[in-house]
Write an enzyme that holds these catalytic residues in place. Structure first.
Site, short mmCIF file in Angstrom:
data_model
loop_
_atom_site.label_atom_id
_atom_site.label_comp_id
_atom_site.label_asym_id
_atom_site.label_seq_id
_atom_site.Cartn_x
_atom_site.Cartn_y
_atom_site.Cartn_z
N GLU A 55 0.75 -1.11 0.23
CA GLU A 55 -0.19 0.14 -0.33
C GLU A 55 0.60 1.13 -0.18
O GLU A 55 1.94 1.59 0.89
CB GLU A 55 -1.13 0.41 1.09
CG GLU A 55 -1.96 1.60 0.87
CD GLU A 55 -2.59 1.02 2.82
OE1 GLU A 55 -2.58 2.33 2.94
OE2 GLU A 55 -2.59 0.67 3.15
N ARG A 104 -0.02 10.17 1.06
CA ARG A 104 0.96 11.08 1.86
C ARG A 104 2.02 12.00 1.61
O ARG A 104 2.02 13.06 2.26
CB ARG A 104 1.37 10.36 3.32
CG ARG A 104 0.06 9.77 3.99
CD ARG A 104 0.27 8.75 5.01
NE ARG A 104 -0.19 8.11 6.05
CZ ARG A 104 -0.98 6.61 6.86
NH1 ARG A 104 0.80 7.65 7.01
NH2 ARG A 104 -1.41 6.02 6.80
N LYS A 141 -11.49 -1.38 5.86
CA LYS A 141 -10.35 -1.04 7.27
C LYS A 141 -11.02 -1.16 8.08
O LYS A 141 -11.45 0.62 8.26
CB LYS A 141 -9.00 -0.27 6.07
CG LYS A 141 -8.18 0.24 7.40
CD LYS A 141 -6.66 0.47 6.50
CE LYS A 141 -6.93 2.26 6.15
NZ LYS A 141 -5.78 3.24 5.99
#
Length: 208
Positions: free
Chosen positions: A40, A44, A128
């Site tokens: 993943e 960011r 998640k």
């Protein structure tokens, strides 16, 4: 390969923040060498999409996901770069529409039973739990398993190599997410062997 299939490839999905595009390919190769294929790559940093593109082109064994999806326009860009699934910290109507129109399978973040039920109503059965430990951790997962047995989770947030086996033992957990596989000092120094060793230890974790 369905999203649930992807979640079951490895016990741990590393949550990756790329600070330099030069890190992308050697990092992906180091993780895959240790048995961790599902990666993943978060948005960011500004290097997220370019890193996904580079990994997709040069590390064909990696199964690439894009993390920290918060804006609808990010879905198509990530898909076109080579991501085959997306991860978001939460779920909004705009993100639901973007996931449907882009065709990018989405693993949305939830924190409460109501959010789990809303996500399920929208057609999401793989979720998640985020942030996992502040959201209640093992207790929350075990409690949700009773009334909502058809939902599978990838808890992320506050999980370590030491606590991961406890989460993986939950019947409604397919894998966990964690950032411990990619320590910043190892990435900055190019210590890819350390990351391979961390990946090897993580890939050895199995559900009880």
């Amino acid at each position: 390969m369905t999203l649930l299939d992807i979640m079951r490839v490895s016990p741990v999905i590393p949550v990756i923040a790329i600070d330099s595009i030069d890190q992308a390919v050697p990092l992906a190769r180091a993780l895959v060498a240790g048995g961790i294929r599902v990666l993943e790559v978060t948005l960011r940093t500004e290097h997220g999409i370019p890193a996904i593109r580079a990994m997709a082109e040069q590390v064909p064994d990696a199964i690439l996901g894009v993390g920290t999806l918060t804006l609808p326009e990010e879905f198509a860009a990530a898909r076109d770069a080579g991501a085959v699934f997306g991860v978001s910290p939460g779920l909004t109507p705009a993100l639901i529409d973007a996931a449907r129109h882009s065709g990018l399978p989405l693993l949305p973040g939830v924190m409460t039973p109501s959010e789990v039920m809303a996500a399920r109503e929208a057609g999401f059965h793989q979720l998640k739990l985020f942030p996992a430990v502040p959201a209640g951790g093992l207790g929350m997962l075990n409690a949700i398993a009773g009334p909502l047995p058809d939902v599978m989770f990838c808890p992320t947030g506050g999980i370590s190599q030491e606590t991961a086996p406890q989460f993986l033992a939950c019947k409604n957990v397919a894998c966990v997410g964690g950032s411990w596989l990619t320590p910043k000092n190892a990435m900055q120094s190019g210590d890819w062997q350390q990351i391979t060793e961390l990946a090897r230890a993580a890939s050895a974790l199995r559900q009880a």
